[in-house]
Design a protein around this motif. Structure first.
Motif, short mmCIF file in Angstrom:
data_model
loop_
_atom_site.label_atom_id
_atom_site.label_comp_id
_atom_site.label_asym_id
_atom_site.label_seq_id
_atom_site.Cartn_x
_atom_site.Cartn_y
_atom_site.Cartn_z
N LEU A 1 1.00 -1.28 0.04
CA LEU A 1 -0.16 -0.17 0.17
C LEU A 1 0.95 1.19 -0.05
CD1 LEU A 1 -2.53 1.37 0.56
CD2 LEU A 1 -2.37 1.18 2.95
N GLU B 1 -3.06 6.75 -8.80
CA GLU B 1 -4.45 7.21 -8.15
C GLU B 1 -5.30 7.98 -9.15
OE1 GLU B 1 -6.00 9.35 -4.09
OE2 GLU B 1 -3.74 8.95 -4.42
N TRP C 1 -12.14 1.90 -5.52
CA TRP C 1 -11.99 1.24 -4.45
C TRP C 1 -12.34 -0.31 -4.49
CZ3 TRP C 1 -9.66 2.91 -0.44
CH2 TRP C 1 -9.62 4.47 -0.27
N HIS D 1 -9.07 -1.86 -4.46
CA HIS D 1 -8.51 -2.06 -3.37
C HIS D 1 -9.17 -3.22 -2.42
CE1 HIS D 1 -9.14 -1.20 1.05
NE2 HIS D 1 -8.07 -0.78 1.01
N PHE E 1 -1.64 -0.79 -4.36
CA PHE E 1 -2.95 0.04 -4.26
C PHE E 1 -2.26 1.47 -3.70
CE2 PHE E 1 -6.39 2.36 -2.62
CZ PHE E 1 -7.43 2.17 -3.77
N ALA F 1 -3.14 5.42 -2.57
CA ALA F 1 -4.27 6.45 -1.91
C ALA F 1 -3.44 7.56 -1.22
CB ALA F 1 -4.97 5.46 -0.76
N ALA G 1 -8.49 2.87 3.15
CA ALA G 1 -7.42 2.16 2.94
C ALA G 1 -6.97 1.24 4.17
CB ALA G 1 -6.12 2.97 2.74
#
Length: 213
Positions: A114, A125, A137, A140, A147, A149, A156
């Protein structure tokens, strides 16, 4: 009546193999005879008691499991390993991409990683959000890829490795992003940013009266 004197002979033949095979056979013959009597019945409760004693440790096992139960909260107490990658505010995102490549080369799966940014969003993003937040999402939640964010994104979730790119934002936002990223990191937190700024953020601030905050 002639059976009574044979009883001590049976007891003597049990521990010692001195009697012959014929004696062994005669010793087996009288055993069913006193079986109805109270004497052979006395040893039978003994194994029953030992069996009941063996069952007593059984209820103790749940107790052992209960004593082991407090070990479960210890897992959250274990903090992730923290690594600092020096980078300027302008190069933090590029350095974060290099960290991701290094993690993948080391064997990490994309779903383990992440990447959070304190300033401008990562280009990935911005690109994925152009298709809508629902699609963004969904990726995610599927957890099949790296991912990206914002550091303040509450949705998250926790992953094995969190890469925090301190690429801007206010000092207050960056200071809040550090503990938040650490909570999301299950195994490792890699912070990419200016070491002097990060050091100033984590150090307790002093008020004019000398109190620390």
């Amino acid at each position: 009546m002639p059976l009574m004197p044979e009883e001590p002979q049976i007891r003597e033949s049990v521990p010692g193999p001195r009697t012959g095979s014929a004696n062994g056979r005669t010793a087996q013959a009288p055993r069913p005879v006193p079986a109805p009597g109270p004497r052979p019945a006395a040893p039978r409760p003994v194994p029953a008691r030992t069996a009941s004693r063996a069952t007593h440790p059984g209820p103790g096992r749940p107790g052992a499991s209960r004593s082991a139960a407090p070990a479960q909260p210890r897992a959250p107490r274990e903090t992730a390993r923290i690594e600092l990658i020096p980078a300027s505010t302008q190069t933090a995102l590029d350095a974060a991409d290099e960290v991701v490549d290094r993690l993948l080369d080391a064997g990490r799966t994309p779903g383990d990683i992440l990447v959070l940014a304190t300033g401008d969003p990562h280009p990935w993003e911005s690109h994925e959000l152009s298709f809508g937040e629902e699609s963004y999402w969904r990726q995610h939640d599927e957890g099949g890829d790296v991912f990206y964010a914002r550091a303040g994104a509450e949705r998250a979730s926790r992953r094995a490795v969190v890469v925090l790119a301190v690429n801007g934002g206010t000092d207050e936002a960056a200071a809040q992003a550090l503990p938040s990223a650490l909570e999301r990191a299950a195994a490792e937190l890699i912070v990419v940013g200016d070491p002097e700024r990060l050091r100033a953020l984590v150090q307790p601030r002093r008020t004019p009266g000398g109190e620390r905050h």
